[in-house]
Design a protein around this motif. Structure first.
Motif, PDB file in Angstrom:
ATOM      1  N   ARG A   1       0.828  -1.205   0.000  1.00 16.31           N
ATOM      2  CA  ARG A   1       0.000   0.000   0.000  1.00 16.31           C
ATOM      3  C   ARG A   1       0.866   1.259   0.000  1.00 16.31           C
ATOM      4  NH1 ARG A   1      -2.256   4.139   2.613  1.00 16.31           N
ATOM      5  NH2 ARG A   1      -4.509   4.508   2.364  1.00 16.31           N
TER       6      ARG A   1
ATOM      7  N   MET B   1       0.794   4.122  -2.925  1.00 13.12           N
ATOM      8  CA  MET B   1       0.407   5.500  -2.634  1.00 13.12           C
ATOM      9  C   MET B   1       1.487   6.499  -3.034  1.00 13.12           C
ATOM     10  SD  MET B   1      -2.657   5.361  -1.618  1.00 13.12           S
ATOM     11  CE  MET B   1      -2.878   7.054  -1.021  1.00 13.12           C
TER      12      MET B   1
ATOM     13  N   VAL C   1      -5.258  -0.594  -3.763  1.00 12.32           N
ATOM     14  CA  VAL C   1      -5.256   0.180  -2.521  1.00 12.32           C
ATOM     15  C   VAL C   1      -6.489  -0.164  -1.692  1.00 12.32           C
ATOM     16  CG1 VAL C   1      -5.371   2.496  -1.522  1.00 12.32           C
ATOM     17  CG2 VAL C   1      -3.884   2.056  -3.492  1.00 12.32           C
TER      18      VAL C   1
END
Length: 217
Positions: free
Chosen positions: A104, A108, A120
């Motif tokens: 994640r 990001m 995500v």
């Protein structure tokens, strides 16, 4: 001396380093830039860290293999109870949480237009679900004795805090209270993640020398 090829903030590498420190095993923790480390290909074709170099030509990987190898050198410490499948499963659960949290974080970092939004969303579901599962087993985890499932849980929760992955303390109060004390463990203090280029980190040799030879739990 063995050399642990590592990064400054990988939770997988940190767990291997924590295990070595906790067991008092003499190993050099060498922080490298894995993206430019062409020499690593000959030792680990995956070019991943952590990689434990036993001598110039032989290496062990991944983190679970390395931790188990360290345990084989100090089995009397009983950090990894090999026949306790509940401990082994919690260890796997913590490692899976590391994988989701790292994935994640990397996603990001992409430009919003390039971000894999479904991925995500999957991580955003998985991460709190795993934390809830660990919280449900807090009676086993929240203990002062060093053990691989406890060390792995502490490492991944600190990584989640370090990267700001999720606010988890309100939903896992027992883990939150335990982590406040657990993070004062010398092996965890000596291995805390940092966000700098290899070679620019502060000198940790003093704390490292205090840890080596110690097998306190």
């Amino acid at each position: 001396m063995m050399t642990l090829l590592n990064g400054p903030n990988t939770p997988f590498g940190r767990l291997a380093w924590v295990t070595a420190l906790q067991l008092g095993i003499e190993v050099e923790n060498r922080v490298i830039d894995v993206y430019s480390a062409g020499f690593l290909d000959a030792l680990n074709p995956l070019r991943q860290i952590p990689t434990l170099v036993l001598d110039g030509n032989h290496a062990l990987f991944d983190s679970r293999v390395i931790c188990t190898y360290f345990h084989s050198l100090r089995p009397e410490a009983e950090i990894i109870p090999m026949s306790d499948w509940a401990v082994q499963t919690r260890w796997s659960l913590a490692v899976g949480l590391m994988e989701a949290s790292v994935a994640r974080t990397m996603e990001m970092r992409r430009q919003a237009s390039e971000r894999n939004t479904p991925a995500v969303a999957k991580h955003d579901q998985r991460i709190p679900r795993v934390i809830a599962a660990l919280e449900a087993q807090a009676e086993e985890i929240c203990d002062g004795r060093a053990r691989i499932d406890r060390l792995a849980t502490a490492v991944v929760l600190e990584y989640i805090d370090f990267r700001g992955v999720i606010d988890w303390r309100d939903t896992a109060p027992r883990l939150a209270r335990w982590l406040e004390n657990e993070t004062t463990r010398p092996s965890l203090m000596a291995s805390r993640p940092y966000d700098v280029l290899p070679g620019a980190a502060g000198d940790r040799s003093t704390l490292r020398s205090q840890m080596l030879g110690s097998t306190s739990s």
